[in-house]
Design a protein around this motif. Structure first.
Motif, PDB file in Angstrom:
ATOM      1  N   GLU A 107       1.066  -1.214   0.119  1.00 43.19           N
ATOM      2  CA  GLU A 107       0.014  -0.035   0.050  1.00 43.19           C
ATOM      3  C   GLU A 107       0.894   1.275  -0.099  1.00 43.19           C
ATOM      4  O   GLU A 107       2.078   1.158   0.663  1.00 43.19           O
ATOM      5  N   GLU A 122      -4.152   5.616   2.798  1.00 42.36           N
ATOM      6  CA  GLU A 122      -3.702   5.088   1.520  1.00 42.36           C
ATOM      7  C   GLU A 122      -4.075   5.514   0.093  1.00 42.36           C
ATOM      8  O   GLU A 122      -5.249   5.704  -0.027  1.00 42.36           O
ATOM      9  N   HIS A 144      -2.545   1.062  -4.037  1.00 44.85           N
ATOM     10  CA  HIS A 144      -2.493  -0.460  -3.560  1.00 44.85           C
ATOM     11  C   HIS A 144      -1.978  -1.393  -4.756  1.00 44.85           C
ATOM     12  O   HIS A 144      -2.776  -1.216  -5.809  1.00 44.85           O
TER      13      HIS A 144
HETATM   14 MG    MG Z   1      -6.406  -1.570  -0.466  1.00 49.35          MG
END
Ligand code: MG
Ligand code: ATP
Length: 442
Positions: free
Chosen positions: A209, A283, A286
């Motif tokens: 991430e 985040e 990813h």
């Molecule tokens: Mg994710």
């Protein structure tokens, strides 16, 4: 653009529903309008930033060898039955029926659809590696949509999908996306740290991430301070050179970095105290290797050099452009408003006419406006009859990197003031010098 002709619905009051600074500033600066829970319209100023974010993402995806496509938002449930995810996905998936009572859904992601495209055309290992991406709206019926576009139900995603003959090939493809992400976030003025993330039943270590450190982040993260000073790969990085790319990934995965779910206390105690950084993070991307998870049940295979059929080894790679706009604001603002990094600023320059109607001010503003336009710079010209104080407040709120301030006194002696939004520094510049530097920048 003349502000008198623009649509910039600025809010004077702090919207009560906004819990974090990016949400508050995006509403106040007239960038977005909430239409339902977790659903937003992008107004002109916001749309410009979103487009700039997407442009950087595109350039870096293309540089790394990915090819852009565009898949539909509405998908057929049958495709998802093939992979087995139609039943697994749960309530986050918005399920719809068409007029023929066929089960459809609003795509939360596109692994199945892109695998269907792949298996329809690709037959031989000679056509690999292949990386297809698109930038498309997704819908996930989040339990708790919040923080504006940071966690919404309908959001924009760049999702790329790679296809390779074997694990080695898939790892090289993964590495290219890893390095491409480092460049992407840096170009937006962000410091994103790749952190080991959960691979679930797939196993292995190919899931990261990309996290922006910010107090308002939803994840707890742990990393070595070394990340803050690692060199980011430059424009000349050779994405066709697997060894070079692998070297960069090694360098960027050696210091400790993990999200909460992957945190390893034993490894953490080995990090020197002064290097330990335990913080909140957002985040923004990813990347994930999933091997044959979709190719096997969906029959996506190619003939290898050995003449036999092989299920392709795959991965998927997401970035959230709409979340990024908010994350950039979380990372770059002050009490007066947003401070856009130049690469994503909605306009390069704000030109402020302190006294519209004054012949000298008007003439000088028109001259500067034309010069900037000619040089290919995007200018927002405040030609409205607001009071100077309100104009300054607006300029600071919407965060354009440079403000050029034209007032009657300056017009008299041939000068203007140039303010740097980030440092707050104001320079008095001779009009002719400013014009010369604008021409030079063209
Ligand atoms: Mg994710
Ligand atoms: P999260 O853990 O934040 O819910 P996720 O792991 O479900 O995200 P992915 O499936 O990895 O998200 O999606 C790829 C990217 O899409 C994320 O890194 C994020 O930038 C963006 N994204 C995911 N969910 C949302 C959302 N609800 N609103 C805005 N952006 C999102």
């Amino acid at each position: 653009m003349r502000l008198s002709r623009y649509f910039l619905p600025i809010l004077k009051e702090n919207p009560r529903e906004a819990e974090i600074v990016s949400h508050r500033l995006m509403l106040r600066a007239g960038m977005i309008r909430q239409q339902a829970a977790g659903s937003f319209s992008w107004l002109p100023l916001g749309k410009k930033v979103l487009d700039k974010v997407c442009k950087i993402i595109r350039e870096e995806q293309n540089r790394a060898g990915a090819l852009e496509i565009l898949m539909p938002t509405i998908q057929s449930a049958d495709l998802w039955r093939e992979s087995g995810r139609y039943d697994d996905y749960g309530k986050e998936m918005l399920r719809i029926k068409d007029r023929h009572e066929r089960d459809m859904l609003f795509g939360p992601t596109n692994e199945e659809m892109v695998t269907e495209i792949f298996r329809s055309y690709v037959r031989s290992y000679k056509d690999l590696p292949l990386n297809l991406y698109h930038i498309q709206w997704k819908f996930r019926d989040e339990v708790r949509p919040r923080f504006g576009v940071m966690r919404s139900r309908e959001f924009l995603m760049k999702d790329a999908y790679t296809f390779d003959i074997d694990f080695e090939g898939a790892r090289a493809a993964y590495n290219r996306m890893f390095v491409s992400y480092l460049r992407t976030f840096t170009r937006m003025g962000l410091q994103a740290i790749p952190m080991r993330a959960d691979t679930g039943p797939i196993g292995g270590d190919l899931s990261h991430e990309f996290i922006i450190l910010a107090e308002t982040g939803e994840s707890q993260v742990f990393c070595d301070r070394d990340y803050l000073s690692l060199p980011v790969p430059g424009e000349n990085t050779d994405f066709t050179n697997d060894a070079e790319i692998d070297g960069i990934v090694k360098e960027w995965t050696t210091p400790y970095a993990a999200t909460d779910e992957m945190h390893d206390e034993a490894a953490w105690t080995k990090v020197p105290e002064t290097h330990k950084l335990s913080a909140r993070g957002i985040e923004v991307g990813h990347i994930f290797h999933f091997g044959e998870k979709y190719s096997k049940p969906m029959g996506a295979k190619v003939t290898g050099p050995d003449g036999k059929d092989h299920f392709v080894s795959g991965g998927s790679y997401g970035i959230g452009p709409s979340r990024l706009v908010a994350a950039i604001i979380e990372a770059s603002h002050d009490d007066n408003g947003i401070i856009w990094p130049e690469a994503v600023a909605p306009f390069d320059v704000g030109l402020i006419n302190m006294k519209p109607g004054d012949a000298g001010c008007d003439a000088l503003c028109e001259k500067l406006y034309a010069a900037y336009e000619k040089a290919g710079k995007d200018v927002l010209y405040d030609d409205t009859d607001q009071r100077p104080g309100a104009k300054f407040a607006t300029a600071d709120l919407i965060g354009l990197p440079w403000q050029v301030i034209v007032g009657p006194r300056g017009v008299g002696d041939g000068t203007v003031e140039v303010k740097n939004r980030r440092t707050g520094e104001r320079d008095v510049r001779k009009v002719e010098d400013l014009l010369a530097s604008v021409e030079k920048a063209a």
